[in-house]
Design a protein around this motif. Structure first.
Motif, PDB file in Angstrom:
ATOM      1  N   ARG A   1       0.839  -1.209   0.000  1.00 42.23           N
ATOM      2  CA  ARG A   1       0.000   0.000   0.000  1.00 42.23           C
ATOM      3  C   ARG A   1       0.872   1.256   0.000  1.00 42.23           C
ATOM      4  NH1 ARG A   1      -3.438  -3.232   3.168  1.00 42.23           N
ATOM      5  NH2 ARG A   1      -2.588  -2.531   5.180  1.00 42.23           N
TER       6      ARG A   1
ATOM      7  N   ARG B   1       2.290   2.209  -3.358  1.00 42.61           N
ATOM      8  CA  ARG B   1       1.343   2.750  -4.344  1.00 42.61           C
ATOM      9  C   ARG B   1       0.644   4.006  -3.829  1.00 42.61           C
ATOM     10  NH1 ARG B   1      -0.638  -3.150  -6.173  1.00 42.61           N
ATOM     11  NH2 ARG B   1       0.876  -3.446  -7.852  1.00 42.61           N
TER      12      ARG B   1
ATOM     13  N   VAL C   1       5.321   6.098  -9.245  1.00 42.96           N
ATOM     14  CA  VAL C   1       4.783   4.822  -8.743  1.00 42.96           C
ATOM     15  C   VAL C   1       4.118   4.021  -9.856  1.00 42.96           C
ATOM     16  CG1 VAL C   1       4.444   5.685  -6.413  1.00 42.96           C
ATOM     17  CG2 VAL C   1       2.610   5.914  -8.063  1.00 42.96           C
ATOM     18  N   LYS C   2       4.007   4.635 -11.045  1.00 46.62           N
ATOM     19  CA  LYS C   2       3.302   3.908 -12.120  1.00 46.62           C
ATOM     20  C   LYS C   2       4.199   2.877 -12.767  1.00 46.62           C
ATOM     21  CE  LYS C   2      -0.212   7.327 -13.221  1.00 46.62           C
ATOM     22  NZ  LYS C   2       0.168   8.455 -12.351  1.00 46.62           N
TER      23      LYS C   2
ATOM     24  N   TRP D   1       6.417   0.770 -11.251  1.00 47.97           N
ATOM     25  CA  TRP D   1       6.966  -0.321 -10.438  1.00 47.97           C
ATOM     26  C   TRP D   1       6.862  -1.633 -11.235  1.00 47.97           C
ATOM     27  CZ3 TRP D   1       9.595   1.305  -6.539  1.00 47.97           C
ATOM     28  CH2 TRP D   1       9.150   2.295  -5.658  1.00 47.97           C
TER      29      TRP D   1
END
Length: 1579
Positions: free
Chosen positions: A1115, A1118, A1128-1129, A1131
């Motif tokens: 969590r 993200r 974070v897009k 990963w």
């Protein structure tokens, strides 16, 4: 004055007077800043025109005392007073100009000229950076608009005003301008945000400098580069200071080979061109200036460091005159009616002239308070004498015997009581010792006074009732025991307590003899207070000589402004005056403070003939005389200037004459004199005849004076000293001039020396100190051949001077003010005068300046400390300081070491309000001065540094070096661990090959054996794993990876877990799946901005295709907070392993060969390098086997681990070792210790653990946090006697101090002193040393630090100076070979050399894993060969420097044990002056320098040494650290610190292993992200 639009000059006079009064109270400290502003606002309320839309944002303008009416100073510390007269004068005196002892207009011009010369060179000095909160009360003070109505019409201010008025005309109309200015001038980014947080409009900082500043820059000597870089107002959110757990470093490229200085971008890509480096550039520019010519010759210091010793300059002026002939004073006249003793004179006048006035005392307003007649003086003294001898104690046991010493404790304001006490003692034949009234138990000088009372064995003190009431008392009303004093009995001498003598009692008045009459105190340069004994005959003869020299007549009137307890005030005003029945009018210091012209009024009213004053009294009277139109001084025949021997007195005398000649003062009446506590009066100018020519002046060259010769100044008028004569020597005396140091050799006629006197009228000894007495009172001068010139002894006077034409005596200074720097002599007073001539009006409070020298690095260094006015601003102060530096440099040709400004009224005072120099020096050296501004200039004045070492060209090949070593009988430095041995058991061969197979084998053969126990903060086992459970959990993860990840064997997978068993299961899950695990420390949820980028970087660099983690961490990855610092897009696939389906993988992967990769080990080094190393299956199993053998691990054993499990040996012990050896590991996550400190130790005790592994940070937490609680832990039953080995896992030099204090602290809990040891690993080989169970105890050696800098190892005895204790890093592991190699030539070294540690072992890593594919660059770190000797062996380079020593201990096989000592990382070393320094050594010295330094770190930047120190005390101590840090590094390491940065605790980044991240710190400093309390740039 722009006081919200009030023109102060237009205010009514009484309002202006009240304002001036207020200012004075503020500068005195009698009123707080808040009270001042309140009262002031009230006074001005009715005169303030209402400005539209000005809120509270415009600061109140302070009317600074220096801008009142004229540029004159006021008395040193006037007390509050209400008399209208004094209020009237006050308006005319400003609070801040300067101490007028040093006023000299010629000198002021000289100084201005010298500064103008410097100005042409235009050198910008970097101004120190200071946090706004640190030293100012309110955030906007520093932005007070400059005031325009300054009436100090001196030359400089006129220039300034012209330039400023134009700017201010436009700027003062808009209050916004000041607000903007406050934002712009903010010195650090944080202070900018703190300024803005006061509810003001947020203005964008404009890049152009404010107009006032730019114009000021031209007017003042230097521009400041500060304004050219707009400050960063967008200060980043400060990190959570409290936790020191893990600040990930700035991560840089891969290669160790890259030069560090070229990597200037910090982690977030901030290019380093910020203000800090601008200032460093300025600093470098100032350092490029030509230094003083280098000194050539040097002496050898321990044959290692060569310290230069000053060589005489061939152009030095040498004395050329003939040897001086002793000078004789006129004969002492024989007068028939001299009294046989001074008491006899008093008896005579008391009987025959009883009504004649002896003493008139003034009250605080300057009006006569009472007059003591000769009759009263005689009768009271008689009563006191009778009481002392007969009424204290009993008849059989009197308290006092004749000859006993008695302290006289009377305030200056009560001379009448003092006179009675002094003469009472003389009549009782006890010896009076007048001292100052002690004000508090801790009074600056009281301890030294205690020494005086002790050496004179005084046990009784006489005082007045009023004074006794004022002394500090204990709660039960007794007088406190003053620090350092013997026990005292106090006797009150007020008349009502005295007994009238019986009719038949008569005092015994013998003819004057050599018995001591009284003792006068004298403070030496070292601060000790000694008593100079004056015999009865000396006292009488001195009075006769003074009577003759000053031509005193019976019944004259004399005004005395001096202290009547000692010196001229006592000799003329108490003794000689009684001898001649003179009427003395005493003007106490308190009266002078309130009404400085009172003494002149007394002269006028009483037609006084003789006045006894100091220069300051002349000056104050001159300043205040404007209202006295009718004063007449024509009655004065002698104006005796007591400090006329001070070379700077001449200008005060001239100025006073200038003003008062029109009031009848005769020029020939001014009589300067020279005195000394030992020789009493040395010389005095006789009152001249009307119209006789006045004595000449000497204009001397300061350069000549510094070499001790007299040269009339011709060439450079700036460095001239004008001195006036102090007349002829006293009647009946004989005088010589001798060399001040060494044997008392007679000087030549043109040489400056110490004046020595032979006279019956001098002191006889230092009472109770025979040793010191001999050197001072019994000096026999010698001629050039060294033969004594006669029999008669002379006394040293402590005065430096020469004899001029006509036998006139000239004094140029005092021995105690002498500063000898590099063989040249400078006088403290001269330096004070120069500093004061640099327009101190805005900066220095009341001219209070102290000059002294401290010994640092084999020479004296000059320190100047001044009190700063309460209203001075930073810029003015810095400006003043930099100009003082230049002035002293040009006029005295000497560099200042340190210049400090302290808040007003904070320097220790002498009883009469002057500065106590010795106490000031002590405070400076102890770090208790609390400066508010400081400037260090070690680069200019330290000219005796050792020559930088030149690296020798390598003509000698490494082979010849080796042969040379062998011939010299030195061993080649190499060592080997035990043999690994062959594996016997067939059954075990399978499990040894691969760890994944070992786990499966254990799950089958011993499924219920518990391998791991994880504890929480309460010490409870929250999770356990048996062999079978671990195997099954790993299988589930493997199945999930294969299903959801779609991975191929050999893919990299990041494991992101908190320390625990999930991490271990995930690791084996990856091995089962054939993918390569990469363990990564999870980001800190409270500090994502700092920790997440490192995680991202490792994921990117390792090209991981998948992330295994827990749900909470998923969590976080993200979350929106994470998105703020990374993308974070992008990963890779994230799989959470919390709730996995029960599936088994179709098959478990088995690597085809053991050379295949098992896992990647990523770690960030202290230099900020991120490196991943490849660990093959073969290396993993060899490493586990080596550890198993060394620590004797097998399945029945239990070990406790309190380490971070992400890289290095910590990871190996946490995840691999138990599976291989089968022992049980109790896992304690280090984070849990923060909430429960005793967790680790109580676990050891509870489980009876024999072997435990921890990190330095854990050990430090326990030492600091539990050190005081050992008793409580003992009561709880904590027992550590079970612990056999406690190993600290680290990749650094063992921290001996920490391990020793840990052992000592917990010894009481049963910890064996032999238990604690260390391990050593590096990137190329994770475990090289580990103190096992069988080897000998780790040994400690002491190494000479100087030799280490030359890469040599010289062992010394414990406690030798400059010795460094080093502890062996643990026993070398089985299967490991270590050799010490020269990193440049790659040849092996002998064991007396420091070199790089190379290692050969089957468990070395197989290479770096890098994204850049630069393995070729790094290949030599892993597979490198010696340049000769053993060319076939492959070695790995650890990057650490160390050495090997063969010890007397025996290892397991019975051979002598070779110990490996790690000194430090090669990447971290500092190359300075051609020598190699290890940061930790400098940091150790720095941390010792002051009690408030919590932690420190050093790094270099452009060849400057930068020291960052964390301040654990209050912020006011911040600047105390600067000189102490500079001193200690210079003394112990022979290095000059370039920049000292003082920061809050917790700022120095420390990684999870407890290592300092110095490069990360460097980048933050250069990018201006540290928010320092203070940054000092040493010039």
């Amino acid at each position: 004055m722009a006081d919200r639009g009030v023109d102060l000059s237009a205010l009514p006079k009484e309002v202006r007077d009240q304002l001036a009064e207020l200012d004075l109270e503020l500068s005195e400290g009698d009123i707080t800043q808040k009270g001042y502003e309140k009262k002031r606002a009230k006074l001005l309320a009715s005169y303030i025109p209402h400005l539209p839309n000005v809120g509270l944002s415009l600061p109140d303008v302070q009317l600074s005392p220096s801008h009142s009416a004229d540029p004159s100073p006021s008395p040193e510390a006037p007390g509050p007073s209400t008399s209208s007269a004094s209020r009237h004068h006050r308006a005319h005196r400003s609070g801040g100009a300067r101490d007028e002892r040093y006023r000299s207009d010629i000198h002021t011009e000289a100084v201005q000229a010298a500064l103008a010369k410097h100005k042409e060179e235009k050198m910008a000095l970097p101004m120190p950076t200071k946090r706004r909160s640190a030293f100012v009360q309110s955030p906007l003070d520093t932005c007070t608009p400059p005031d325009t109505s300054s009436a100090s019409e001196d030359d400089g201010s006129l220039r300034r005003k012209a330039a400023l008025s134009a700017v201010l005309a436009q700027s003062l109309q808009s209050p916004d301008y000041w607000i903007n200015r406050s934002v712009q001038s903010s010195s650090t980014s944080s202070s900018a945000s703190s300024t803005l947080s006061h509810g003001e409009p947020k203005t964008q900082p404009q890049p152009q400098p404010p107009p006032a500043a730019s114009l000021l820059a031209d007017v003042l000597a230097h521009t400041r580069i500060e304004n050219s870089v707009p400050p960063d107002v967008t200060s980043s959110t400060p990190q959570d200071r409290g936790s020191r757990v893990d600040v990930p470093p700035a991560v840089k490229g891969m290669s160790r080979g890259q030069s560090r200085s070229s990597i200037l971008d910090t982690a977030d890509g901030v290019p380093v061109n910020s203000r800090v480096s601008t200032k460093i550039q300025q600093l470098l520019n100032t350092l490029k200036r030509p230094k003083r010519p280098p000194l050539s010759e040097f002496f050898l210091d321990d044959s290692e460091e060569i310290v230069e010793v000053p060589q005489p300059d061939p152009n030095t002026p040498k004395p050329e005159g003939r040897q001086i002939i002793p000078v004789k004073g006129e004969p002492l006249g024989v007068v028939s009616n001299w009294p046989p003793a001074l008491q006899a004179a008093l008896a005579r006048w008391g009987a025959t002239q009883a009504k004649s006035p002896a003493l008139t005392v003034l009250d605080i307003t300057g009006k006569p308070l009472y007059t003591l007649t000769y009759g009263k003086l005689w009768s009271r003294s008689l009563k006191l004498a009778y009481t002392l001898l007969n009424k204290l104690g009993t008849k059989t046991e009197p308290v006092l015997q004749p000859g006993d010493r008695v302290a006289l404790v009377y305030p200056n304001s009560d001379p009448g009581m003092f006179w009675v006490a002094f003469y009472g003692c003389l009549l009782a034949e006890v010896i009076p010792v007048p001292i100052e009234v002690p004000l508090s138990r801790q009074d600056a000088g009281s301890q030294q006074i205690g020494f005086l009372l002790g050496s004179c064995s005084v046990s009784l003190a006489l005082t007045s009732e009023v004074c006794l009431k004022g002394l500090p008392k204990t709660p039960n009303g007794e007088i406190v025991q003053f620090k350092g004093w013997p026990r005292m009995k106090w006797v009150v001498t007020d008349t009502k307590y005295l007994t009238k003598p019986s009719k038949d009692w008569q005092p015994h008045i013998p003819t004057a003899n050599t018995d001591t009459a009284y003792i006068e105190y004298k403070a030496s340069k070292e601060g000790t207070v000694m008593g100079v004994a004056v015999s009865k005959i000396s006292m009488l003869t001195h009075c006769q000589a003074l009577t003759q020299a000053c031509n005193y007549c019976e019944g004259e009137t004399l005004v005395n402004v001096l202290d009547c307890k000692k010196d001229m005030g006592l000799w003329h005003g108490v003794l000689t005056s009684v001898m001649n029945r003179i009427h003395t009018i005493t003007v106490p210091y308190a009266v002078m403070k309130a009404c400085p012209i009172s003494w002149v009024q007394r002269v006028h009213i009483h037609k006084v003939r003789v006045a006894l004053v100091k220069c300051r009294d002349l000056h104050w009277a001159m300043m205040a005389h404007k209202d006295q139109k009718d004063t007449n001084l024509s009655s004065i025949r002698m104006l005796i200037v007591a400090d006329g021997a001070n070379p700077w007195s001449v200008s005060s005398c001239d100025a006073f004459l200038n003003v008062f000649q029109s009031h009848g003062l005769k020029p020939e009446a001014i009589c300067p004199c020279a005195t000394s506590p030992e020789a009493l009066t040395v010389a005095i100018r006789r009152p001249g005849a009307r119209g006789a020519p006045l004595p000449a002046r000497a204009i001397l060259s300061m350069g000549g004076l510094s070499h001790g010769v007299i040269r009339v100044n011709t060439e450079d008028k700036n460095s001239a000293l004008t001195v006036q004569d102090v007349g002829h020597i006293m009647p009946g005396a004989l005088m010589c001039i001798v060399k001040p140091d060494g044997p008392p050799q007679l000087c030549k006629t043109d040489e400056i020396g110490e004046i020595v006197i032979n006279s019956r009228a001098g002191g006889t000894m230092y009472y109770g100190l025979p040793g010191v007495t001999k050197n001072t009172f019994e000096v026999i001068p010698v001629n050039q051949a060294g033969a004594p010139i006669g029999e008669i002894p002379f006394s040293r006077t402590g005065l430096l001077g020469f004899v001029g034409p006509g036998s006139l005596v000239f004094v140029v200074g005092k021995i105690e003010g002498l500063l000898t720097v590099s063989g040249r002599r400078h006088n403290a007073d001269d330096l004070v005068a120069t500093a004061l001539a640099v327009e101190p009006v805005k900066t220095v409070y009341r001219g209070r300046i102290a000059v002294f020298s401290v010994t640092v690095f084999f020479d004296e260094r000059i320190v100047i400390v001044a009190e700063q006015r309460p209203d001075a601003n930073e810029e003015d102060s810095f400006q003043w300081m930099s100009r003082v530096l230049q002035a002293i440099d040009s006029i005295h040709q000497v560099g200042l070491y340190c210049l400090a400004l302290v808040p007003a009224n904070t320097l220790p005072k002498t009883p009469l309000g002057g500065i106590h120099i010795y106490e000031t020096k002590q405070s400076f050296l102890e770090g208790n001065l609390h400066p508010c501004n400081i400037l260090m200039c070690p680069h200019t004045c330290v000219t005796n540094m050792p020559k930088p070492r030149q690296k020798q060209p390598v003509d000698v090949g490494p082979a010849s070096m080796l042969v040379g070593n062998l011939v010299a009988g030195k061993r080649i430095a190499q060592a080997t661990g035990r043999e690994l041995g062959v594996v016997e058991d067939q059954d075990l061969i399978r499990k040894h090959q691969f760890l994944s197979e070992a786990l499966q084998w254990r799950a089958q053969t011993d499924p219920d054996h518990v391998l791991y126990v994880l504890l929480n903060a309460k010490g409870a086992a929250v999770c356990t794993a048996t062999c079978a459970q671990l195997h099954k959990r790993a299988e589930k993860i493997t199945a999930t990876l294969m299903e959801r990840g779609g991975l191929k064997p050999g893919d990299n997978v990041v494991l992101l877990y908190p320390p625990g068993i999930d991490l271990i299961a995930a690791f084996y899950g990856c091995l089962y799946a054939g993918v390569i695990p990469v363990t990564v420390r999870p980001p800190h949820p409270q500090n994502l901005t700092a920790t997440l980028p490192t995680v991202r970087m490792i994921i990117d660099v390792s090209k991981a295709v998948c992330i295994l983690t827990t749900q909470p961490l998923m969590r976080i990855l993200r979350s929106r907070e994470a998105a703020a610092s990374v993308n974070v897009k992008t990963w890779p696939t994230i799989i959470d392993t919390d709730d996995l389906p029960r599936k088994r993988p179709p098959h478990i992967y088995k690597p085809p060969t053991a050379e295949m990769l098992a896992y990647l080990d990523f770690s960030v080094s202290t230099t900020g390098m991120l490196t991943g190393v490849k660990m093959s299956h073969a290396a993993v199993s060899t490493l586990c086997r080596s550890i198993k053998l060394q620590c004797e691990l097998y399945s029945s054993r239990q070990i406790a681990i309190c380490l971070d499990p992400y890289c290095g040996l910590g990871f190996v012990l946490w995840c691999l070792s138990s599976v291989y050896s089968g022992h049980q590991s109790i896992l304690i996550p280090p984070l849990e210790l923060e909430s429960s400190l005793p967790l680790w130790l109580s676990t050891l005790s509870q489980y009876k653990i024999r072997d435990t592994f921890c990190s330095y940070s854990v050990m430090e937490l326990c030492t600091k946090g539990l050190g005081t609680q050992t008793e409580m832990l003992k009561v709880r039953g904590l027992n550590l006697s079970c612990v056999r080995s406690c190993v600290v896992i680290a990749e650094e030099r063992p921290r001996l101090a920490l391990t020793q204090s840990f052992s000592k602290l917990f010894k009481d809990l049963g910890l064996s002193p032999r238990a604690v040891s260390t391990a050593f690993g590096s990137r190329v080989n994770l475990a090289i040393c580990l103190q096992g169970t069988s080897g000998p105890d780790p040994s400690t050696v002491y190494v000479d630090m100087k030799s280490l800098r030359h890469d040599r190892v010289r062992l010394v005895e414990r406690g030798a100076p400059q010795s460094l204790p080093l502890m062996e890093s643990g026993t070398i592991l089985p299967g490991v070979r270590v050799i010490i190699v020269n990193p440049e030539t790659r040849g092996p070294l002998g064991d007396s050399h420091l070199g790089e540690i190379w290692v050969n072992s089957a468990h070395s890593a197989s290479g770096y894993y890098t994204i850049y594919g630069e393995e070729s660059l790094q290949a030599d770190h892993f597979n490198t060969r010696l340049s000769f000797g053993e060319p076939q062996t492959l070695w790995a380079r650890t990057g650490y420097l160390g050495f090997i020593k063969r010890t007397e201990l025996l290892d397991a096989s019975g051979d002598r044990h070779d110990a490996l000592f790690v000194v430090g990382s090669l990447d971290e070393t500092l190359e300075l002056r051609g020598l190699r320094y290890h940061p930790i050594d400098i940091e150790t010295s720095v941390s010792r320098a002051h009690r408030s330094i919590a932690e420190s770190a050093v790094f270099t930047w452009t060849n400057l040494l930068v020291v960052v120190a964390e301040l654990s005390g209050s912020e006011q101590e911040a600047l105390d650290l600067v000189p102490l840090v500079t001193n200690v590094v210079l003394e112990e390491h022979h290095l000059i610190v370039g920049v000292v940065v003082i920061v809050d605790p917790g700022v120095i980044p420390i990684n999870s292993r407890g290592e300092k991240q110095r490069m990360h710190l460097r980048d933050s400093f250069l990018a201006d992200q540290l928010d320092p309390i203070y940054v000092a740039y040493n010039m």
